[in-house]
Design a protein around this motif. Structure first.
Motif, PDB file in Angstrom:
ATOM      1  N   LEU A 231      36.571  24.737  60.278  1.00 50.56           N
ATOM      2  CA  LEU A 231      35.118  24.901  60.354  1.00 50.56           C
ATOM      3  C   LEU A 231      34.432  24.613  59.017  1.00 50.56           C
ATOM      4  CD1 LEU A 231      34.779  27.951  62.776  1.00 50.56           C
ATOM      5  CD2 LEU A 231      34.109  25.576  63.188  1.00 50.56           C
ATOM      6  N   VAL A 232      35.081  24.967  57.932  1.00 51.72           N
ATOM      7  CA  VAL A 232      34.501  24.660  56.615  1.00 51.72           C
ATOM      8  C   VAL A 232      34.434  23.144  56.435  1.00 51.72           C
ATOM      9  CG1 VAL A 232      34.919  24.757  54.125  1.00 51.72           C
ATOM     10  CG2 VAL A 232      35.088  26.845  55.509  1.00 51.72           C
ATOM     11  N   ASN A 233      35.493  22.472  56.846  1.00 52.63           N
ATOM     12  CA  ASN A 233      35.506  21.014  56.764  1.00 52.63           C
ATOM     13  C   ASN A 233      34.363  20.412  57.589  1.00 52.63           C
ATOM     14  OD1 ASN A 233      36.638  18.622  55.856  1.00 52.63           O
ATOM     15  ND2 ASN A 233      37.710  18.316  57.812  1.00 52.63           N
ATOM     16  N   PHE A 234      34.164  20.969  58.785  1.00 50.07           N
ATOM     17  CA  PHE A 234      33.080  20.484  59.629  1.00 50.07           C
ATOM     18  C   PHE A 234      31.710  20.669  58.943  1.00 50.07           C
ATOM     19  CE2 PHE A 234      29.694  21.864  62.559  1.00 50.07           C
ATOM     20  CZ  PHE A 234      29.423  20.634  63.154  1.00 50.07           C
ATOM     21  N   THR A 235      31.454  21.865  58.444  1.00 50.36           N
ATOM     22  CA  THR A 235      30.123  22.108  57.846  1.00 50.36           C
ATOM     23  C   THR A 235      29.897  21.263  56.597  1.00 50.36           C
ATOM     24  OG1 THR A 235      31.096  24.097  56.914  1.00 50.36           O
ATOM     25  CG2 THR A 235      29.526  24.407  58.694  1.00 50.36           C
ATOM     26  N   ARG A 236      30.963  21.015  55.850  1.00 46.78           N
ATOM     27  CA  ARG A 236      30.799  20.161  54.670  1.00 46.78           C
ATOM     28  C   ARG A 236      30.365  18.767  55.076  1.00 46.78           C
ATOM     29  NH1 ARG A 236      35.856  21.859  51.039  1.00 46.78           N
ATOM     30  NH2 ARG A 236      34.913  23.704  50.099  1.00 46.78           N
ATOM     31  N   ARG A 237      30.993  18.248  56.142  1.00 47.94           N
ATOM     32  CA  ARG A 237      30.613  16.889  56.556  1.00 47.94           C
ATOM     33  C   ARG A 237      29.240  16.876  57.192  1.00 47.94           C
ATOM     34  NH1 ARG A 237      34.787  13.092  59.363  1.00 47.94           N
ATOM     35  NH2 ARG A 237      32.866  11.891  59.443  1.00 47.94           N
ATOM     36  N   MET A 238      28.890  17.987  57.823  1.00 47.11           N
ATOM     37  CA  MET A 238      27.589  18.030  58.512  1.00 47.11           C
ATOM     38  C   MET A 238      26.449  18.261  57.523  1.00 47.11           C
ATOM     39  SD  MET A 238      26.919  17.726  61.758  1.00 47.11           S
ATOM     40  CE  MET A 238      25.305  17.494  62.448  1.00 47.11           C
ATOM     41  N   PHE A 239      26.660  19.134  56.564  1.00 46.96           N
ATOM     42  CA  PHE A 239      25.544  19.542  55.692  1.00 46.96           C
ATOM     43  C   PHE A 239      25.728  19.166  54.227  1.00 46.96           C
ATOM     44  CE2 PHE A 239      25.562  22.588  59.226  1.00 46.96           C
ATOM     45  CZ  PHE A 239      24.277  22.421  59.697  1.00 46.96           C
ATOM     46  N   GLY A 240      26.845  18.551  53.884  1.00 49.70           N
ATOM     47  CA  GLY A 240      27.048  18.151  52.483  1.00 49.70           C
ATOM     48  C   GLY A 240      28.150  18.968  51.818  1.00 49.70           C
ATOM     49  N   LEU A 241      28.869  18.307  50.910  1.00 52.57           N
ATOM     50  CA  LEU A 241      30.043  18.903  50.264  1.00 52.57           C
ATOM     51  C   LEU A 241      29.734  20.175  49.492  1.00 52.57           C
ATOM     52  CD1 LEU A 241      32.250  16.096  48.680  1.00 52.57           C
ATOM     53  CD2 LEU A 241      32.824  17.749  50.478  1.00 52.57           C
ATOM     54  N   GLU A 242      28.548  20.227  48.902  1.00 48.30           N
ATOM     55  CA  GLU A 242      28.212  21.330  48.006  1.00 48.30           C
ATOM     56  C   GLU A 242      27.782  22.592  48.746  1.00 48.30           C
ATOM     57  OE1 GLU A 242      28.900  20.647  44.967  1.00 48.30           O
ATOM     58  OE2 GLU A 242      29.276  18.558  45.585  1.00 48.30           O
ATOM     59  N   ARG A 243      27.502  22.398  50.050  1.00 48.75           N
ATOM     60  CA  ARG A 243      26.921  23.519  50.799  1.00 48.75           C
ATOM     61  C   ARG A 243      27.905  24.684  50.942  1.00 48.75           C
ATOM     62  NH1 ARG A 243      21.948  23.707  50.816  1.00 48.75           N
ATOM     63  NH2 ARG A 243      21.989  21.449  50.929  1.00 48.75           N
ATOM     64  N   LYS A 244      27.472  25.872  50.538  1.00 46.85           N
ATOM     65  CA  LYS A 244      28.365  27.034  50.649  1.00 46.85           C
ATOM     66  C   LYS A 244      28.383  27.562  52.086  1.00 46.85           C
ATOM     67  CE  LYS A 244      27.930  28.964  45.989  1.00 46.85           C
ATOM     68  NZ  LYS A 244      26.554  28.843  45.473  1.00 46.85           N
ATOM     69  N   THR A 245      29.470  28.187  52.447  1.00 52.65           N
ATOM     70  CA  THR A 245      29.570  28.779  53.789  1.00 52.65           C
ATOM     71  C   THR A 245      30.144  30.192  53.671  1.00 52.65           C
ATOM     72  OG1 THR A 245      31.754  27.766  53.989  1.00 52.65           O
ATOM     73  CG2 THR A 245      29.947  26.635  55.069  1.00 52.65           C
ATOM     74  N   ARG A 246      29.911  30.987  54.704  1.00 55.22           N
ATOM     75  CA  ARG A 246      30.553  32.312  54.715  1.00 55.22           C
ATOM     76  C   ARG A 246      30.814  32.731  56.163  1.00 55.22           C
ATOM     77  NH1 ARG A 246      25.640  36.672  53.367  1.00 55.22           N
ATOM     78  NH2 ARG A 246      24.658  36.477  55.414  1.00 55.22           N
ATOM     79  N   PHE A 247      31.800  33.595  56.324  1.00 59.02           N
ATOM     80  CA  PHE A 247      32.119  34.137  57.644  1.00 59.02           C
ATOM     81  C   PHE A 247      31.745  35.607  57.659  1.00 59.02           C
ATOM     82  CE2 PHE A 247      34.641  30.359  57.425  1.00 59.02           C
ATOM     83  CZ  PHE A 247      34.719  29.895  58.730  1.00 59.02           C
ATOM     84  N   ARG A 248      31.149  36.026  58.753  1.00 53.87           N
ATOM     85  CA  ARG A 248      30.831  37.457  58.935  1.00 53.87           C
ATOM     86  C   ARG A 248      31.564  37.941  60.166  1.00 53.87           C
ATOM     87  NH1 ARG A 248      26.438  37.765  61.141  1.00 53.87           N
ATOM     88  NH2 ARG A 248      25.701  35.620  60.884  1.00 53.87           N
ATOM     89  N   ALA A 249      32.069  39.142  60.129  1.00 54.17           N
ATOM     90  CA  ALA A 249      32.724  39.705  61.313  1.00 54.17           C
ATOM     91  C   ALA A 249      31.688  39.869  62.419  1.00 54.17           C
ATOM     92  CB  ALA A 249      33.340  41.048  60.971  1.00 54.17           C
ATOM     93  N   SER A 250      32.101  39.623  63.656  1.00 55.51           N
ATOM     94  CA  SER A 250      31.154  39.711  64.770  1.00 55.51           C
ATOM     95  C   SER A 250      31.914  40.142  66.021  1.00 55.51           C
ATOM     96  CB  SER A 250      30.484  38.359  64.970  1.00 55.51           C
ATOM     97  OG  SER A 250      29.539  38.429  65.999  1.00 55.51           O
ATOM     98  N   TYR A 251      31.248  40.065  67.155  1.00 53.12           N
ATOM     99  CA  TYR A 251      31.929  40.430  68.397  1.00 53.12           C
ATOM    100  C   TYR A 251      31.634  39.426  69.495  1.00 53.12           C
ATOM    101  CZ  TYR A 251      32.890  42.493  72.875  1.00 53.12           C
ATOM    102  OH  TYR A 251      33.357  42.688  74.142  1.00 53.12           O
ATOM    103  N   PHE A 252      32.659  38.904  70.116  1.00 53.73           N
ATOM    104  CA  PHE A 252      32.548  38.171  71.380  1.00 53.73           C
ATOM    105  C   PHE A 252      33.697  38.648  72.250  1.00 53.73           C
ATOM    106  CE2 PHE A 252      30.810  35.265  68.149  1.00 53.73           C
ATOM    107  CZ  PHE A 252      29.543  35.057  68.661  1.00 53.73           C
ATOM    108  N   PRO A 253      33.471  38.799  73.535  1.00 53.57           N
ATOM    109  CA  PRO A 253      34.535  39.341  74.397  1.00 53.57           C
ATOM    110  C   PRO A 253      35.745  38.406  74.497  1.00 53.57           C
ATOM    111  CG  PRO A 253      32.399  39.322  75.527  1.00 53.57           C
ATOM    112  CD  PRO A 253      32.224  38.560  74.276  1.00 53.57           C
ATOM    113  N   PHE A 254      35.510  37.095  74.293  1.00 58.31           N
ATOM    114  CA  PHE A 254      36.593  36.138  74.524  1.00 58.31           C
ATOM    115  C   PHE A 254      37.366  35.776  73.266  1.00 58.31           C
ATOM    116  CE2 PHE A 254      33.010  33.561  73.365  1.00 58.31           C
ATOM    117  CZ  PHE A 254      31.964  34.056  74.140  1.00 58.31           C
ATOM    118  N   THR A 255      37.030  36.395  72.138  1.00 57.96           N
ATOM    119  CA  THR A 255      37.789  36.148  70.897  1.00 57.96           C
ATOM    120  C   THR A 255      38.122  37.476  70.230  1.00 57.96           C
ATOM    121  OG1 THR A 255      35.640  35.756  69.885  1.00 57.96           O
ATOM    122  CG2 THR A 255      37.019  33.824  70.262  1.00 57.96           C
TER     123      THR A 255
END
Ligand code: DAH
Length: 341
Positions: A231-255
């Motif tokens: 997913l980080v690779n995807f966002t870099r290509r979509m929004f640019g190499l320099e763009r920072k990303t972060r993951f937050r804990a969340s809830y979905f029933p199927f994951t």
């Protein structure tokens, strides 16, 4: 005299066939039927005949004049026809003129974003898998670990059809089950794009129809690290190499575990603005490790297989990329909006 008259008539007829233009026709008319034309000159000579021959001569003159009038009219029509034919042949169609420019269409911004998404995932080995817009409650909810009356169903307001249990899909996630059931026991790397439908109030931020791109990877040693790296690779290509990303804990029933992924706000680069509500971050997708129950429903043994999944909204991404402040523009068919892309 009678013979002379007949000769004058035949020579006139003959001359008429030589006339090629309206001007020729006028000259001919004067010379044959005019006041001083051949026929009238003949008529004037009627006095030279015996009185008892005169009426017959007069009648014959009139008859021949009528015939010449008719012949003149015919020739006139004929010449008009020829004239029109030559005009048409000469300048009916000028193929050297530059053509009329066809109106050029363009791709819809949602389509453009979708294609960009396909390209990036395609490069990482993900195939496009299409599944239906009209789903059953079972696939849209139950097999994704949301039994009837499960409170998580409230996250998706649903359009029901008149057939009980048949609904419009509220997300592309049911495609995961279709793909797993089709591919088992092969490993899977697919994205599932398509339109989703929710029974919601239409506002600047939510529509009753929108597209989603679901992603699914299933195999024997897939971990959370694969999910994050991909997913980080995807966002870099979509929004640019320099763009920072972060993951937050969340809830979905199927994951399980589940997370949401944010990118640094592309408008303010993280310093805080109206679009990111002064947080510096924009949420772009939900994701997680495929829940063991979902794997099992797809036919894969969770003791042996694992997988990750994600779901993102192309319109949301297009809104972020192009600073579009109202999702309703996407399906309102306003050319002033569409022509900007
Ligand atoms: N189906 C979710 C939704 O519509 C999005 C989503 C979240 C899809 C997490 C996933 C996932 O595959 O793992 O809100």
């Amino acid at each position: 005299m009678f013979e002379e008259l007949e000769n004058a008539f035949t020579s006139s007829l003959e001359e008429l066939t030589q006339a090629q233009t309206p001007a020729d026709l006028d000259i001919w008319y004067k010379g044959s039927l005019g006041r001083k034309g051949k026929l009238n000159l003949m008529a004037r000579r009627v006095g030279q005949l015996e009185p008892d021959k005169r009426p017959e001569f007069g009648r014959r003159v009139n008859q021949l004049k009528k015939e010449l009038e008719k012949a003149h009219k015919d020739r006139q029509d004929q010449l008009k026809g020829i004239d029109l034919d030559s005009v048409l042949a000469a300048d009916g169609l000028d193929v050297t003129l530059p053509g009329r420019r066809p109106v050029r269409g363009g791709l819809h911004p949602a389509t453009m974003t979708l294609r960009q998404i396909y390209r990036i995932w395609g490069d990482m080995g993900f195939q496009i898998y299409r599944s239906r817009d009209v789903e059953t409650d079972e696939l849209n909810f139950e097999l994704l670990n949301m039994p009837k009356h499960h409170p998580a169903r409230d996250m998706w307001d649903t359009f029901h059809t008149t057939t009980p249990g048949v609904i419009l899909r509220t997300h592309t996630s049911p495609g995961q089950i279709h793909a797993m059931r089709e591919y088992f026991p092969e490993p899977i790397r697919v994205i599932l794009p398509g339109m989703c439908y929710r029974y919601e109030q239409i506002t600047a931020r939510s529509e009753i129809q929108f597209s989603q791109v679901e992603g699914l990877a299933v195999g024997t040693k897939i971990s959370m690290a694969d999910l994050k790296g991909t997913l980080v690779n995807f966002t870099r290509r979509m929004f640019g190499l320099e763009r920072k990303t972060r993951f937050r804990a969340s809830y979905f029933p199927f994951t399980e575990p589940s997370a949401e992924m944010d990118v640094e706000c592309i408008l303010c680069s993280g310093t805080g603005c109206q679009v990111c509500k002064y947080t510096g971050w924009l949420e772009i997708l939900g994701c997680g490790m495929v829940h063991p129950r979902v794997l099992k429903n797809g036919g894969y043994d969770p003791a042996k297989y694992s997988g990750f999944a994600f779901g993102l909204g192309p319109e949301r991404i297009a809104m972020l990329k192009y600073s579009i402040d109202d999702i309703r523009y996407f399906w309102s068919n306003d050319l002033r909006f569409l022509k900007q892309f």
